[in-house]
Design a protein around this motif. Structure first.
Motif, PDB file in Angstrom:
ATOM      1  N   VAL A  24      17.177  -5.933   0.503  1.00 19.12           N
ATOM      2  CA  VAL A  24      18.018  -6.744   1.396  1.00 19.12           C
ATOM      3  C   VAL A  24      17.080  -7.729   2.086  1.00 19.12           C
ATOM      4  CG1 VAL A  24      19.547  -6.741   3.420  1.00 19.12           C
ATOM      5  CG2 VAL A  24      19.614  -4.822   1.813  1.00 19.12           C
ATOM      6  N   ALA A  25      17.365  -9.034   1.932  1.00 18.10           N
ATOM      7  CA  ALA A  25      16.442 -10.024   2.499  1.00 18.10           C
ATOM      8  C   ALA A  25      17.210 -11.174   3.121  1.00 18.10           C
ATOM      9  CB  ALA A  25      15.522 -10.571   1.399  1.00 18.10           C
ATOM     10  N   MET A  26      16.590 -11.783   4.144  1.00 15.63           N
ATOM     11  CA  MET A  26      17.098 -13.052   4.667  1.00 15.63           C
ATOM     12  C   MET A  26      16.098 -14.125   4.279  1.00 15.63           C
ATOM     13  SD  MET A  26      16.772 -15.679   6.873  1.00 15.63           S
ATOM     14  CE  MET A  26      15.938 -15.313   8.416  1.00 15.63           C
ATOM     15  N   LEU A  27      16.630 -15.165   3.601  1.00 13.79           N
ATOM     16  CA  LEU A  27      15.810 -16.298   3.156  1.00 13.79           C
ATOM     17  C   LEU A  27      16.398 -17.566   3.751  1.00 13.79           C
ATOM     18  CD1 LEU A  27      15.927 -15.242  -0.613  1.00 13.79           C
ATOM     19  CD2 LEU A  27      13.972 -14.946   0.922  1.00 13.79           C
ATOM     20  N   TYR A  28      15.589 -18.582   3.962  1.00 14.91           N
ATOM     21  CA  TYR A  28      16.128 -19.853   4.441  1.00 14.91           C
ATOM     22  C   TYR A  28      16.998 -20.479   3.353  1.00 14.91           C
ATOM     23  CZ  TYR A  28      12.840 -19.642   8.346  1.00 14.91           C
ATOM     24  OH  TYR A  28      12.159 -19.267   9.473  1.00 14.91           O
ATOM     25  N   ALA A  29      18.128 -21.079   3.790  1.00 12.40           N
ATOM     26  CA  ALA A  29      19.134 -21.559   2.839  1.00 12.40           C
ATOM     27  C   ALA A  29      18.965 -23.037   2.517  1.00 12.40           C
ATOM     28  CB  ALA A  29      20.523 -21.315   3.417  1.00 12.40           C
ATOM     29  N   ARG A  30      18.910 -23.315   1.217  1.00 11.45           N
ATOM     30  CA  ARG A  30      18.845 -24.714   0.765  1.00 11.45           C
ATOM     31  C   ARG A  30      20.137 -25.462   1.108  1.00 11.45           C
ATOM     32  NH1 ARG A  30      15.843 -27.260  -2.875  1.00 11.45           N
ATOM     33  NH2 ARG A  30      14.849 -25.396  -3.677  1.00 11.45           N
ATOM     34  N   SER A  31      21.307 -24.801   0.847  1.00  8.63           N
ATOM     35  CA  SER A  31      22.589 -25.494   1.081  1.00  8.63           C
ATOM     36  C   SER A  31      23.012 -25.328   2.530  1.00  8.63           C
ATOM     37  CB  SER A  31      23.675 -24.898   0.195  1.00  8.63           C
ATOM     38  OG  SER A  31      23.231 -24.849  -1.113  1.00  8.63           O
ATOM     39  N   SER A  32      22.154 -25.741   3.429  1.00 11.04           N
ATOM     40  CA  SER A  32      22.441 -25.562   4.855  1.00 11.04           C
ATOM     41  C   SER A  32      22.409 -26.918   5.559  1.00 11.04           C
ATOM     42  CB  SER A  32      21.385 -24.649   5.487  1.00 11.04           C
ATOM     43  OG  SER A  32      20.106 -25.217   5.312  1.00 11.04           O
ATOM     44  N   PRO A  88       0.802  -1.226   0.000  1.00  8.48           N
ATOM     45  CA  PRO A  88       0.000   0.000   0.000  1.00  8.48           C
ATOM     46  C   PRO A  88       0.840   1.284   0.000  1.00  8.48           C
ATOM     47  CG  PRO A  88      -0.011  -1.020   2.177  1.00  8.48           C
ATOM     48  CD  PRO A  88       0.823  -1.907   1.304  1.00  8.48           C
ATOM     49  N   TRP A  89       1.742   1.403  -0.951  1.00  7.61           N
ATOM     50  CA  TRP A  89       2.500   2.637  -1.171  1.00  7.61           C
ATOM     51  C   TRP A  89       2.616   2.849  -2.683  1.00  7.61           C
ATOM     52  CZ3 TRP A  89       3.706   0.305   3.546  1.00  7.61           C
ATOM     53  CH2 TRP A  89       3.845   1.160   4.640  1.00  7.61           C
ATOM     54  N   PRO A  90       2.794   4.088  -3.122  1.00  9.04           N
ATOM     55  CA  PRO A  90       2.900   4.345  -4.566  1.00  9.04           C
ATOM     56  C   PRO A  90       4.216   3.852  -5.173  1.00  9.04           C
ATOM     57  CG  PRO A  90       2.757   6.421  -3.300  1.00  9.04           C
ATOM     58  CD  PRO A  90       2.797   5.303  -2.304  1.00  9.04           C
ATOM     59  N   ASP A  91       4.287   3.851  -6.502  1.00  4.08           N
ATOM     60  CA  ASP A  91       5.509   3.474  -7.237  1.00  4.08           C
ATOM     61  C   ASP A  91       6.673   4.364  -6.798  1.00  4.08           C
ATOM     62  OD1 ASP A  91       3.535   2.146  -8.613  1.00  4.08           O
ATOM     63  OD2 ASP A  91       3.966   3.035 -10.564  1.00  4.08           O
ATOM     64  N   ASP A  92       7.886   3.829  -6.914  1.00  5.54           N
ATOM     65  CA  ASP A  92       9.141   4.608  -6.780  1.00  5.54           C
ATOM     66  C   ASP A  92       9.240   5.370  -5.449  1.00  5.54           C
ATOM     67  OD1 ASP A  92       9.402   3.754  -9.378  1.00  5.54           O
ATOM     68  OD2 ASP A  92       9.007   5.710 -10.291  1.00  5.54           O
ATOM     69  N   THR A  93       8.849   4.736  -4.349  1.00  6.71           N
ATOM     70  CA  THR A  93       8.837   5.451  -3.062  1.00  6.71           C
ATOM     71  C   THR A  93      10.108   5.228  -2.246  1.00  6.71           C
ATOM     72  OG1 THR A  93       6.435   5.171  -2.956  1.00  6.71           O
ATOM     73  CG2 THR A  93       7.533   5.739  -0.896  1.00  6.71           C
ATOM     74  N   PHE A  94      10.694   4.018  -2.299  1.00  2.00           N
ATOM     75  CA  PHE A  94      11.733   3.671  -1.317  1.00  2.00           C
ATOM     76  C   PHE A  94      13.111   3.472  -1.965  1.00  2.00           C
ATOM     77  CE2 PHE A  94       7.690   2.210   0.416  1.00  2.00           C
ATOM     78  CZ  PHE A  94       7.697   2.869   1.634  1.00  2.00           C
ATOM     79  N   ASP A  95      14.164   3.771  -1.154  1.00  2.15           N
ATOM     80  CA  ASP A  95      15.537   3.473  -1.593  1.00  2.15           C
ATOM     81  C   ASP A  95      15.859   2.006  -1.333  1.00  2.15           C
ATOM     82  OD1 ASP A  95      16.412   6.273  -2.149  1.00  2.15           O
ATOM     83  OD2 ASP A  95      15.976   6.505  -0.007  1.00  2.15           O
ATOM     84  N   ILE A  96      15.364   1.490  -0.183  1.00  2.00           N
ATOM     85  CA  ILE A  96      15.684   0.112   0.216  1.00  2.00           C
ATOM     86  C   ILE A  96      14.420  -0.556   0.747  1.00  2.00           C
ATOM     87  CG2 ILE A  96      17.113  -1.364   1.719  1.00  2.00           C
ATOM     88  CD1 ILE A  96      19.061   0.976   2.080  1.00  2.00           C
ATOM     89  N   VAL A  97      14.220  -1.821   0.349  1.00  4.54           N
ATOM     90  CA  VAL A  97      13.228  -2.666   1.027  1.00  4.54           C
ATOM     91  C   VAL A  97      14.021  -3.711   1.803  1.00  4.54           C
ATOM     92  CG1 VAL A  97      11.442  -4.431   0.725  1.00  4.54           C
ATOM     93  CG2 VAL A  97      11.318  -2.307  -0.589  1.00  4.54           C
ATOM     94  N   PHE A  98      13.658  -3.890   3.085  1.00  9.12           N
ATOM     95  CA  PHE A  98      14.322  -4.874   3.949  1.00  9.12           C
ATOM     96  C   PHE A  98      13.274  -5.894   4.384  1.00  9.12           C
ATOM     97  CE2 PHE A  98      15.271  -6.300   8.319  1.00  9.12           C
ATOM     98  CZ  PHE A  98      16.473  -6.945   8.081  1.00  9.12           C
ATOM     99  N   SER A  99      13.650  -7.180   4.343  1.00  2.00           N
ATOM    100  CA  SER A  99      12.685  -8.199   4.749  1.00  2.00           C
ATOM    101  C   SER A  99      13.443  -9.400   5.306  1.00  2.00           C
ATOM    102  CB  SER A  99      11.838  -8.596   3.531  1.00  2.00           C
ATOM    103  OG  SER A  99      10.748  -9.357   3.957  1.00  2.00           O
ATOM    104  N   HIS A 100      13.281  -9.638   6.608  1.00  2.00           N
ATOM    105  CA  HIS A 100      14.056 -10.676   7.298  1.00  2.00           C
ATOM    106  C   HIS A 100      13.146 -11.848   7.646  1.00  2.00           C
ATOM    107  CE1 HIS A 100      16.142 -12.662  10.677  1.00  2.00           C
ATOM    108  NE2 HIS A 100      17.245 -12.228  10.089  1.00  2.00           N
ATOM    109  N   GLY A 101      13.386 -12.988   6.981  1.00  3.72           N
ATOM    110  CA  GLY A 101      12.654 -14.198   7.355  1.00  3.72           C
ATOM    111  C   GLY A 101      11.199 -14.184   6.940  1.00  3.72           C
ATOM    112  N   VAL A 102      10.865 -13.557   5.840  1.00  7.10           N
ATOM    113  CA  VAL A 102       9.464 -13.363   5.456  1.00  7.10           C
ATOM    114  C   VAL A 102       9.163 -13.863   4.040  1.00  7.10           C
ATOM    115  CG1 VAL A 102       7.659 -11.618   5.136  1.00  7.10           C
ATOM    116  CG2 VAL A 102       9.404 -11.295   6.905  1.00  7.10           C
ATOM    117  N   LEU A 103      10.011 -13.500   3.079  1.00  7.20           N
ATOM    118  CA  LEU A 103       9.655 -13.739   1.663  1.00  7.20           C
ATOM    119  C   LEU A 103       9.567 -15.232   1.351  1.00  7.20           C
ATOM    120  CD1 LEU A 103      11.761 -10.864   0.047  1.00  7.20           C
ATOM    121  CD2 LEU A 103       9.350 -10.839   0.743  1.00  7.20           C
TER     122      LEU A 103
END
Ligand SMILES: C[S@@+](CC[C@H](N)C(=O)[O-])C[C@H]1O[C@@H](n2cnc3c(N)ncnc32)[C@H](O)[C@@H]1O
Length: 287
Positions: A159-167, A120-135
């Motif tokens: 910048v995101a943290m995702l669960y790692a397959r090679s873990s 719920p924000w317009p186009d071209d609003t942010f410099d960085i999107v951060f998402s830890h353990g969500v996507l």
């Protein structure tokens, strides 16, 4: 898999709440003591996070955080100078994070309830999107990544943290050890011993509902083996998976942290590990 199911799970199980005793349970709505305990636990258990955050320059950047949980990193980003806004699917997380920001007097733009599938924000609003353990918990990742691309300014960063397959956690603990333990425990599912642990009982009940063979299918077992047996959806990533799923982005950097693979007796907090469970990625929006 629909989003309502994902939303009800996270609303009923706010990330990490039960581990420190529960905001509405042991802490009896004492928000400040709860946040202090939660952050102490989190940055002890996942002590690598502050150094990972420090690899990005947040100062004066317009940042959107997606998937807030208890707002621990929200606070970290604001303290690092981000002009921060937050989005979460659940009212529970949004209320908690609003309380944290108010109690600790942390300057910020906005906190909204909504989905990464329709940001719920317009186009071209942010410099960085951060998402830890969500996507990795979003079944329709194609739409989510396109939405993130839309709200980022041209050339902006995810910048995101995702669960790692090679873990170690995925390749040994989830794929082999936990499936073997469950298969061995299944014939004993009605005994007191098997029902004495909440986690084992929930796995056994799931397996009974859909049939053991089907439950142990690696894809569906992964959903139930990252954030508890009631979690409806999770997937794992390596660099190839990231390139496939985040097609509106270029992969700039990726590295793994957090060697953690229960029930294996390993836990390494701060340093890097090629087999760590957390895959941190930096992606640049394609123009
Ligand atoms: C595993 S928690 C992670 C929270 C926090 N970033 C952390 O690392 O502790 C996942 C969070 O993402 C939120 N979430 C899940 N799907 C989402 C979506 N489609 N859009 C926005 N938030 C979502 C959940 O409500 C939950 O608060």
């Amino acid at each position: 898999m629909n989003e309502t199911e994902v939303q009800s799970f996270w609303n009923a199980h706010p990330c990490g709440d039960h581990i420190v005793g529960g905001l509405h349970g042991a802490f009896a709505d004492d928000y400040e003591s709860f946040f202090a305990s939660y952050d102490a636990w989190r940055y002890d258990q996942e002590g690598h996070i502050p150094a990972c955050l420090d690899r990005t320059d947040w100062r004066d950047k317009k940042v959107l955080e997606i998937g807030l949980g208890q707002g621990a990193e929200s606070e970290q980003l604001i303290r690092r100078g981000a002009r921060w806004s937050g989005l979460d699917l659940t009212s529970e997380s949004v209320d908690r994070v609003k309380a944290r920001l108010a109690i600790r007097d942390l300057p910020h733009d906005e906190v909204r309830q909504g989905s990464a599938l329709e940001i719920p924000w317009p186009d071209d609003t942010f410099d960085i999107v951060f998402s830890h353990g969500v996507l990795h918990h979003i079944p329709d990742i194609a739409t989510a990544q396109a939405e993130i691309h839309r709200v980022l300014k041209p050339g902006g960063t995810l910048v995101a943290m995702l669960y790692a397959r090679s873990s170690l956690n995925y390749q040994v603990s989830i794929r082999v050890v936990r499936r073997a333990v469950l298969a061995a425990a299944y014939p004993l599912r009605r005994t007191k011993l098997a029902r004495s642990s909440d986690m084992l009982r929930q796995h056994l009940d799931n397996a009974q509902r859909v049939g053991l063979r089907r439950y142990l299918n690696l894809e569906s077992f992964t959903h139930r083996s990252t954030d508890g047996p009631l979690n409806p959806f999770a997937r794992v990533y390596d660099e190839g998976d990231v390139r496939r799923d985040f097609r509106d982005f270029e992969l700039v950097e990726s590295y793994q942290r957090y060697l953690h693979a229960p029930p294996l007796p390993v836990h390494r907090r701060g340093d890097g590990s090629k087999l760590g469970w957390h895959l941190w990625v930096t992606l640049r929006a394609r123009s």
